[in-house]
Design an enzyme around this catalytic site. Structure first.
Site, PDB file in Angstrom:
ATOM      1  N   LYS A 145     -12.046  11.484  -4.712  1.00 11.25           N
ATOM      2  CA  LYS A 145     -13.349  11.923  -5.246  1.00 11.25           C
ATOM      3  C   LYS A 145     -14.471  11.361  -4.375  1.00 11.25           C
ATOM      4  O   LYS A 145     -15.410  12.066  -4.003  1.00 11.25           O
ATOM      5  CB  LYS A 145     -13.511  11.436  -6.702  1.00 11.25           C
ATOM      6  CG  LYS A 145     -12.519  12.066  -7.668  1.00 11.25           C
ATOM      7  CD  LYS A 145     -12.804  11.706  -9.114  1.00 11.25           C
ATOM      8  CE  LYS A 145     -12.438  10.282  -9.476  1.00 11.25           C
ATOM      9  NZ  LYS A 145     -10.980  10.029  -9.559  1.00 11.25           N
ATOM     10  N   GLU A 146     -14.330  10.092  -4.029  1.00 11.53           N
ATOM     11  CA  GLU A 146     -15.327   9.424  -3.187  1.00 11.53           C
ATOM     12  C   GLU A 146     -15.381  10.102  -1.811  1.00 11.53           C
ATOM     13  O   GLU A 146     -16.453  10.281  -1.237  1.00 11.53           O
ATOM     14  CB  GLU A 146     -14.959   7.937  -3.028  1.00 11.53           C
ATOM     15  CG  GLU A 146     -15.035   7.121  -4.304  1.00 11.53           C
ATOM     16  CD  GLU A 146     -13.794   7.212  -5.213  1.00 11.53           C
ATOM     17  OE1 GLU A 146     -12.918   8.085  -4.977  1.00 11.53           O
ATOM     18  OE2 GLU A 146     -13.707   6.420  -6.164  1.00 11.53           O
ATOM     19  N   ASP A 178      -1.663  -0.225   6.296  1.00 10.25           N
ATOM     20  CA  ASP A 178      -1.657   0.609   7.507  1.00 10.25           C
ATOM     21  C   ASP A 178      -3.053   0.863   8.062  1.00 10.25           C
ATOM     22  O   ASP A 178      -3.179   1.490   9.116  1.00 10.25           O
ATOM     23  CB  ASP A 178      -1.039   1.983   7.214  1.00 10.25           C
ATOM     24  CG  ASP A 178      -1.974   2.824   6.362  1.00 10.25           C
ATOM     25  OD1 ASP A 178      -2.300   2.383   5.243  1.00 10.25           O
ATOM     26  OD2 ASP A 178      -2.411   3.900   6.819  1.00 10.25           O
ATOM     27  N   GLY A 202     -10.198   7.021  -1.586  1.00  9.59           N
ATOM     28  CA  GLY A 202     -10.363   7.688  -2.886  1.00  9.59           C
ATOM     29  C   GLY A 202     -10.774   9.135  -2.670  1.00  9.59           C
ATOM     30  O   GLY A 202     -11.738   9.416  -1.955  1.00  9.59           O
ATOM     31  N   THR A 223      -4.795   5.445  -4.358  1.00  9.53           N
ATOM     32  CA  THR A 223      -4.479   6.819  -4.745  1.00  9.53           C
ATOM     33  C   THR A 223      -4.255   6.935  -6.258  1.00  9.53           C
ATOM     34  O   THR A 223      -4.046   5.951  -6.956  1.00  9.53           O
ATOM     35  CB  THR A 223      -3.275   7.357  -3.931  1.00  9.53           C
ATOM     36  OG1 THR A 223      -3.332   8.779  -3.896  1.00  9.53           O
ATOM     37  CG2 THR A 223      -1.959   6.940  -4.550  1.00  9.53           C
ATOM     38  N   GLU A 252      -1.094  11.294   4.561  1.00  6.98           N
ATOM     39  CA  GLU A 252      -2.472  11.801   4.673  1.00  6.98           C
ATOM     40  C   GLU A 252      -2.574  13.176   5.342  1.00  6.98           C
ATOM     41  O   GLU A 252      -3.098  14.112   4.741  1.00  6.98           O
ATOM     42  CB  GLU A 252      -3.378  10.790   5.392  1.00  6.98           C
ATOM     43  CG  GLU A 252      -3.612   9.483   4.624  1.00  6.98           C
ATOM     44  CD  GLU A 252      -4.433   9.632   3.343  1.00  6.98           C
ATOM     45  OE1 GLU A 252      -4.790  10.759   2.968  1.00  6.98           O
ATOM     46  OE2 GLU A 252      -4.712   8.610   2.700  1.00  6.98           O
ATOM     47  N   ASP A 306       0.877  -1.170   0.000  1.00  2.00           N
ATOM     48  CA  ASP A 306       0.000   0.000   0.000  1.00  2.00           C
ATOM     49  C   ASP A 306       0.923   1.232   0.000  1.00  2.00           C
ATOM     50  O   ASP A 306       2.110   1.122   0.329  1.00  2.00           O
ATOM     51  CB  ASP A 306      -0.856  -0.033   1.280  1.00  2.00           C
ATOM     52  CG  ASP A 306      -1.600   1.264   1.499  1.00  2.00           C
ATOM     53  OD1 ASP A 306      -2.257   1.733   0.562  1.00  2.00           O
ATOM     54  OD2 ASP A 306      -1.501   1.823   2.620  1.00  2.00           O
ATOM     55  N   ASP A 351      -0.289   5.081   0.733  1.00  2.00           N
ATOM     56  CA  ASP A 351      -0.620   6.119   1.719  1.00  2.00           C
ATOM     57  C   ASP A 351      -0.681   5.533   3.126  1.00  2.00           C
ATOM     58  O   ASP A 351      -1.475   4.635   3.396  1.00  2.00           O
ATOM     59  CB  ASP A 351      -1.953   6.777   1.359  1.00  2.00           C
ATOM     60  CG  ASP A 351      -1.848   7.507   0.034  1.00  2.00           C
ATOM     61  OD1 ASP A 351      -0.997   8.403  -0.064  1.00  2.00           O
ATOM     62  OD2 ASP A 351      -2.592   7.162  -0.904  1.00  2.00           O
TER      63      ASP A 351
HETATM   64  C1  XBP Z   1      -5.457   6.014   0.230  1.00  2.00           C
HETATM   65  C2  XBP Z   1      -6.599   6.851  -0.105  1.00  2.00           C
HETATM   66  C3  XBP Z   1      -6.447   7.883  -1.121  1.00  2.00           C
HETATM   67  C4  XBP Z   1      -5.706   9.113  -0.698  1.00  2.00           C
HETATM   68  C5  XBP Z   1      -5.998  10.220  -1.667  1.00  2.00           C
HETATM   69  O1  XBP Z   1      -5.946   4.789   0.773  1.00  2.00           O
HETATM   70  O2  XBP Z   1      -7.654   6.679   0.420  1.00  2.00           O
HETATM   71  O3  XBP Z   1      -7.744   8.296  -1.442  1.00  2.00           O
HETATM   72  O4  XBP Z   1      -6.139   9.527   0.578  1.00  2.00           O
HETATM   73  O5  XBP Z   1      -5.731   9.860  -2.972  1.00  2.00           O
HETATM   74  P1  XBP Z   1      -5.029   3.468   0.826  1.00  2.00           P
HETATM   75  P2  XBP Z   1      -6.600  10.400  -4.201  1.00  2.00           P
HETATM   76  O6  XBP Z   1      -3.768   3.848   1.520  1.00  2.00           O
HETATM   77  O7  XBP Z   1      -5.821   2.486   1.619  1.00  2.00           O
HETATM   78  O8  XBP Z   1      -4.792   3.006  -0.600  1.00  2.00           O
HETATM   79  O9  XBP Z   1      -7.095  11.766  -3.839  1.00  2.00           O
HETATM   80  O10 XBP Z   1      -5.652  10.411  -5.368  1.00  2.00           O
HETATM   81  O11 XBP Z   1      -7.744   9.438  -4.396  1.00  2.00           O
HETATM   82 MG    MG Z   2      -3.021   3.154   3.374  1.00  3.77          MG
END
Ligand code: XBP
Ligand code: MG
Length: 255
Positions: free
Chosen positions: A56-57, A185, A54, A126, A20, A11, A13
């Site tokens: 946008k979500e 994480d 995500g 991401t 974050e 992963d 982020d």
């Molecule tokens: C990461 C996310 C991503 C980022 C933002 O989750 O949730 O949405 O916060 O990225 P994970 P975008 O670590 O579980 O993959 O704005 O590009 O979507």
């Molecule tokens: Mg993560």
């Protein structure tokens, strides 16, 4: 018999880097300000918004649950998509300043994995441009080439906690879940990796320390370094002070 470990699936982020709070959140706020919106995602509010993966979500989730007053434009999806494009520009610009380093121990572990002939991949929700920016700014111009597959963002229809992104990664690599191990994480992350039947190592961060990691093979407060040992929050650390390939293999062999 346990299948031999072939690949490490990461992963991004929160796992490779603590992105974050001081990265994505800041970039969202800059995009909102740039669009003339008075939305402000505080550190505390962002913790709640992280329930949804995500960008946008997450923005739609914010409007539905924390900003119902906002008069939505007719073309809400397009509006959010444009806002998100701006957020991605702010985020990658921020990474270009070197603001977000890899978490301690990540570079050492990646180097060890390469030296041991293990295959590496990324499975993240991401946006692909964000992954490129992080890898270039931390591993160097050829950073992306360290990973055989970079599975990211909208490449799959359903983001984590759905298993799609991990299944996609393993399909691309022609590997079964038994031959891989995932690094995550967050709760959404482990739900995704576990649904894909992957054994999962968790390294928590400030936002995820109280998440439910039921089923993780180990939960740590970080990867650790020889001079900065990790703390084992749950599981068997096999008397190690930091995550190395030997420990990854030991954890993979565990039933
Ligand atoms: C990461 C996310 C991503 C980022 C933002 O989750 O949730 O949405 O916060 O990225 P994970 P975008 O670590 O579980 O993959 O704005 O590009 O979507
Ligand atoms: Mg993560």
């Amino acid at each position: 018999m346990v299948v031999k470990l072939e690949a490490l699936l990461f992963d991004v982020d929160g796992t490779l880097a603590d992105t974050e709070r001081d990265g994505h959140r800041v970039a969202f706020n800059r995009a909102f300000a740039g669009a003339g919106l008075d939305w402000q995602w505080s550190v505390a509010l962002y913790e709640k918004l992280l329930a949804v993966t995500g960008g946008k979500e997450r923005t739609l989730y914010y409007l539905e649950n924390y900003n119902t007053e906002f008069k939505r434009p007719e073309n809400l999806e397009e509006f959010v998509a444009d806002l998100h494009k701006s957020k991605t520009r702010h985020y990658t610009n921020l990474l270009d300043t070197g603001a977000i380093p890899l978490r301690p121990g990540v570079l050492r572990l990646l180097n060890e994995a390469k030296a041991a002939g293990l295959r590496l991949a990324i499975s993240t929700t991401t946006t692909p441009a964000n992954v490129s920016a992080l890898l270039k700014n931390t591993l160097g111009e050829d950073g992306e080439s360290w990973f055989e597959v970079i599975a990211a963002g909208d490449i799959v229809p359903a983001k984590k906690p759905a298993a799609d992104i991990y299944n996609y990664t393993m399909e691309q690599m022609n590997l079964s879940a038994e031959a891989c191990i995932a690094f995550e994480d967050s709760e959404n992350g482990i739900r995704s990796s576990q649904t894909a039947k992957l054994k999962t190592i968790i390294t928590v961060n400030g936002y995820t320390v109280s998440h439910d990691f039921e089923g993780a093979i180990i939960v740590l407060d970080g990867f650790g370094e020889p001079d900065a040992p990790f703390n084992v929050l749950k599981g068997n650390g096999h008397n190690k002070d930091y995550m190395d390939i030997e420990l990854v293999k030991q954890l993979h062999q565990q039933s």
